[in-house]
Write a protein that holds these residues in place. Structure first.
Motif, PDB file in Angstrom:
ATOM      1  N   ARG A   3       0.622  -1.147   0.342  1.00 30.62           N
ATOM      2  CA  ARG A   3      -0.279  -0.197   0.073  1.00 30.62           C
ATOM      3  C   ARG A   3       1.155   1.363   0.298  1.00 30.62           C
ATOM      4  O   ARG A   3       2.018   0.667   1.164  1.00 30.62           O
ATOM      5  CB  ARG A   3      -0.932  -0.232   0.695  1.00 30.62           C
ATOM      6  CG  ARG A   3      -1.814   0.401   0.929  1.00 30.62           C
ATOM      7  CD  ARG A   3      -2.928   0.211   2.267  1.00 30.62           C
ATOM      8  NE  ARG A   3      -4.515   0.693   2.283  1.00 30.62           N
ATOM      9  CZ  ARG A   3      -4.567   1.942   2.129  1.00 30.62           C
ATOM     10  NH1 ARG A   3      -3.909   3.094   2.418  1.00 30.62           N
ATOM     11  NH2 ARG A   3      -5.987   1.888   1.802  1.00 30.62           N
ATOM     12  N   SER A  69      -6.231   1.686   5.569  1.00 35.06           N
ATOM     13  CA  SER A  69      -7.841   0.907   4.770  1.00 35.06           C
ATOM     14  C   SER A  69      -8.187   2.043   3.986  1.00 35.06           C
ATOM     15  O   SER A  69      -8.943   3.181   4.497  1.00 35.06           O
ATOM     16  CB  SER A  69      -8.794  -0.296   4.930  1.00 35.06           C
ATOM     17  OG  SER A  69      -9.249  -0.716   4.758  1.00 35.06           O
ATOM     18  N   ASN A  70      -9.101   1.853   2.834  1.00 29.65           N
ATOM     19  CA  ASN A  70     -10.463   2.198   2.391  1.00 29.65           C
ATOM     20  C   ASN A  70     -11.175   2.117   3.809  1.00 29.65           C
ATOM     21  O   ASN A  70     -11.228   1.451   4.037  1.00 29.65           O
ATOM     22  CB  ASN A  70     -10.686   1.837   0.938  1.00 29.65           C
ATOM     23  CG  ASN A  70     -11.371   0.428   1.539  1.00 29.65           C
ATOM     24  OD1 ASN A  70     -13.025   0.384   1.888  1.00 29.65           O
ATOM     25  ND2 ASN A  70     -10.719  -1.021   1.647  1.00 29.65           N
ATOM     26  N   THR A 338     -10.459  -1.370  -5.212  1.00 22.86           N
ATOM     27  CA  THR A 338      -9.484  -2.152  -5.685  1.00 22.86           C
ATOM     28  C   THR A 338      -9.068  -2.970  -4.756  1.00 22.86           C
ATOM     29  O   THR A 338      -9.503  -4.161  -4.939  1.00 22.86           O
ATOM     30  CB  THR A 338      -7.969  -0.687  -6.143  1.00 22.86           C
ATOM     31  OG1 THR A 338      -8.647   0.251  -6.396  1.00 22.86           O
ATOM     32  CG2 THR A 338      -7.163  -1.260  -6.205  1.00 22.86           C
ATOM     33  N   GLU A 339      -9.472  -2.690  -3.106  1.00 22.89           N
ATOM     34  CA  GLU A 339      -9.106  -3.170  -1.986  1.00 22.89           C
ATOM     35  C   GLU A 339     -10.338  -4.405  -1.800  1.00 22.89           C
ATOM     36  O   GLU A 339      -9.673  -5.869  -1.597  1.00 22.89           O
ATOM     37  CB  GLU A 339      -9.304  -2.212  -0.517  1.00 22.89           C
ATOM     38  CG  GLU A 339      -7.136  -1.507  -1.158  1.00 22.89           C
ATOM     39  CD  GLU A 339      -7.044  -0.716   0.265  1.00 22.89           C
ATOM     40  OE1 GLU A 339      -6.371   0.062   0.153  1.00 22.89           O
ATOM     41  OE2 GLU A 339      -8.225  -0.315   0.967  1.00 22.89           O
ATOM     42  N   LYS A 342     -10.095  -6.457  -4.518  1.00 25.12           N
ATOM     43  CA  LYS A 342      -8.883  -7.065  -4.832  1.00 25.12           C
ATOM     44  C   LYS A 342      -8.255  -7.290  -6.579  1.00 25.12           C
ATOM     45  O   LYS A 342      -7.891  -8.751  -6.983  1.00 25.12           O
ATOM     46  CB  LYS A 342      -8.613  -8.902  -4.491  1.00 25.12           C
ATOM     47  CG  LYS A 342      -8.890  -8.923  -2.909  1.00 25.12           C
ATOM     48  CD  LYS A 342      -8.104 -10.274  -2.121  1.00 25.12           C
ATOM     49  CE  LYS A 342      -7.891  -9.797  -0.894  1.00 25.12           C
ATOM     50  NZ  LYS A 342      -8.881  -9.517  -0.314  1.00 25.12           N
TER      51      LYS A 342
END
Ligand code: TRP
Length: 460
Positions: A3, A69-70, A338-339, A342
Motif C-alpha cells: 500500500r 484501509s479504504n 481495488t482493495e 482485490k
C-alpha cells in the motif's frame, strides 16, 4: 499488495486541502456570507468548524490512518462485525454519488475557461448571459464533451497512483490555485468602489443571524471541509504514522476558510463596481455561469485584455479547485473497489470511471434532452445534488460522530491522535464531548432543517 503512502507531510496536507477547496468555496460561501450578516456569519462559520468540523475531521483522519484501509474496509475493521460497518459503505456510495454531478460542473468550468480566453463574452448585453449558459447546458453534445474530458483527467491522475498521481498533482495544483487566488484578489480589491464590496462581505450584522443561518453555516462548513463520507478518511489511510492529525486538520481548515473568504474578495468588489445588487447575483450555477461572466466583463472593461485575463483565470481557478476535489471523491471509490475486490488499481479506477461516465451523462443531459425525466420530482442533476447534500452527507456525518464518540475505544482514539503518546493532546476531552453530544445533535438539527421539518411544524 503493497500500500502506498503520501511521501511527505506537505503533500498530505495539500492533498487533503485540495479535497476541501472546491466549488463550495466559490459558488456558495461568499454569497451566503454576504447575505447572512457578513463577519457575523464568518464568526459563526468558524465556530462551527472548531466545534464540529475539527472533531469530525480528526476522527475521519484517525479512522483512515489507524486501519490503513479504504473507507469501507476501515469501518469494517473497527466495527467488529457490528452493523457500524455500513457507515463506511455509505460513505463510499455518497462520494460516488456526489462525483456524478460534481463532474458535470467541473466540465462547465473548463468550457467557461475557454470561452473567456476566446473573448466570447465581450460586447454581450447583460441579459444575454443567461441564454449563453442555457444554450450551452441544454446542448446535447457540448457539455458531454467537457464532462468526459474532465473525467478523463481525473482518471489519468488516479491511475498514476497515490504518490505520482494524487500527491504530485496536489503539489502542483494547490500552489497554482493559491497564486491565482492572490492575483485575482489584488486585481479585484483595487477596482474603484471595491470597498463597498468588502463592506458587504465583512460588515458584521448580527440581526441577520437566526437559527436558519446557523444551520446554513453548519451545512456549508461540512460540505466545504469534505466531511461526512470518507474522502479525508481515505486520504488519511495514506498518512504515515508520524503525521500529526490535529495539526493537519487545523491546517486544512485554515487553507479552506482562507480560500473561501478570498473568493468573496474576488467576487464582490466587481459586483459593486458595476453597480449590481448583490442580492440579485444568485447562487451556485446561476451566480457562477450567468452573473459573474457579465460582472467581470464590465468591471474590467468590456473586451479589454484585463477582462479576458481576469475571467480566464477565474474559471481556471474554479476548474483546478473542482478537479482536486473530484480526484479525492474518485479515490474513495477506487480504493474501495481495488482493495475490497482485490483488483489492480487500473481496473478498479476503470470501473469507477465507467460508472461515473454513465451517471454523469444522465446528470449532464438533464439540462437538455432529459429535462423532463424526473426522479423524486427533480431532474437527475438536482436529484444527485439534493439527495447527497440533504440526506447522505448529514446522515454520514452524524453516524461518523456517534461512531467515533461512543463506539470507538477511547484508548485507541487517544493513542492514535497523540501518535502513540508523542504528541500532547490537551483538547482530547473536549473533542470526545463534541463527538458524543454536540456534533450528533447539531448535525441532526441541520438534517431536519434541510428536510424542511421546522417549516412543517411552524418553527421557521
Ligand atoms: N469540499 C468540496 C467543495 O468545497 C467538495 C467535496 C469534495 C466534498 N469531497 C467531498 C463535499 C466530500 C462533501 C464530502 O467543493
Amino acid at each position: 499488495m503493497e500500500r502506498e503512502n503520501f511521501a511527505s507531510k506537505v503533500g498530505a496536507i495539500l492533498a487533503a486541502a485540495g479535497s476541501a477547496v472546491g466549488l463550495g468555496n466559490v459558488w456558495r460561501f461568499p454569497i451566503e456570507t454576504g447575505q447572512n450578516g457578513g463577519a457575523a456569519f464568518i464568526i459563526i462559520y468558524i465556530i462551527c468548524i472548531i466545534v464540529l468540523g475539527l472533531p469530525i475531521m480528526i476522527s475521519e483522519f484517525l479512522i483512515g490512518r489507524y486501519t490503513h484501509s479504504n473507507t469501507a474496509g476501515a469501518y469494517r475493521i473497527l466495527s467488529d462485525g457490528s452493523p457500524w460497518k455500513w457507515v463506511g459503505r455509505l460513505g463510499v456510495f455518497t462520494g460516488w454519488f456526489i462525483l456524478c454531478y460534481y463532474s458535470v460542473v467541473g466540465g462547465w468550468t473548463m468550457h467557461y475557461t475557454f470561452l473567456s480566453a476566446d473573448n466570447v463574452f465581450s460586447g454581450v448585453p447583460a441579459k444575454e448571459f443567461g441564454d449563453i449558459f442555457d444554450g450551452f447546458a441544454s446542448n446535447p453534445w457540448k457539455p458531454l464533451f467537457w464532462l468526459y474530458l474532465f473525467i478523463g483527467i481525473i482518471h489519468f491522475v488516479i491511475t498514476k497512483g497515490v504518490q505520482s498521481g494524487i500527491e504530485k498533482s496536489a503539489k502542483l495544483m494547490m500552489p497554482t490555485l493559491f497564486i491565482i487566488t492572490v492575483v485575482l484578489t489584488v486585481c479585484s480589491v483595487s477596482l474603484p468602489g471595491a470597498s463597498k464590496g468588502l463592506e458587504f462581505l465583512l460588515k458584521p450584522d448580527w440581526s441577520k443571524v437566526d437559527s436558519g443561518v446557523i444551520l446554513q453555516a453548519m451545512g456549508q462548513a461540512f460540505f466545504s471541509l469534505s466531511l461526512g463520507m470518507g474522502c479525508l478518511c481515505t486520504y488519511a489511510s495514506y498518512f504515515d504514522k508520524k503525521t500529526p492529525l490535529g495539526k493537519t486538520a487545523v491546517n486544512v481548515s485554515l487553507i479552506d476558510t482562507f480560500i473561501a473568504i478570498m473568493a468573496g474578495f474576488i467576487i464582490f468588489p466587481s459586483v459593486f463596481n458595476i453597480g449590481m445588487n448583490p442580492n440579485e447575483v444568485g447562487v451556485g450555477a446561476s451566480l457562477t455561469f450567468i452573473s459573474l461572466p457579465n460582472v467581470f466583463q464590465h468591471a474590467f472593461g468590456d473586451g479589454s485584455i484585463l477582462a479576458i485575463l481576469f475571467s480566464t483565470l477565474f474559471y481556471f481557478l474554479l476548474f483546478v479547485a473542482a478537479l482536486t476535489s473530484a480526484i479525492s471523491l474518485h479515490e474513495v471509490a477506487t480504493a474501495y473497489v481495488t482493495e475490497e475486490f482485490k483488483l489492480s488499481r487500473k481496473k478498479g479506477a476503470a470501473i469507477v470511471t465507467l460508472t461515473i461516465l454513465v451517471l454523469g451523462t444522465l446528470c449532464s443531459l438533464s439540462f437538455g434532452p432529459l429535462s423532463d425525466v424526473k426522479v423524486f420530482d427533480r431532474n437527475f442533476f438536482s436529484m444527485f445534488d439534493d439527495f447527497s447534500g440533504m440526506v447522505l452527507l448529514p446522515l454520514g456525518g452524524m453516524l461518523i460522530s456517534i461512531f467515533s464518540g461512543w463506539v470507538l475505544d477511547r484508548q485507541l482514539y487517544r493513542n492514535e491522535i497523540s501518535n502513540g503518546g508523542d504528541l500532547r493532546t490537551p483538547y482530547f476531552k473536549l473533542l470526545i464531548f463534541s463527538l458524543r453530544y454536540i456534533a450528533p445533535i447539531a448535525i441532526g438539527l441541520v438534517f431536519l432543517g434541510q428536510l424542511g421539518v421546522f417549516e412543517l411544524i411552524g418553527m421557521q
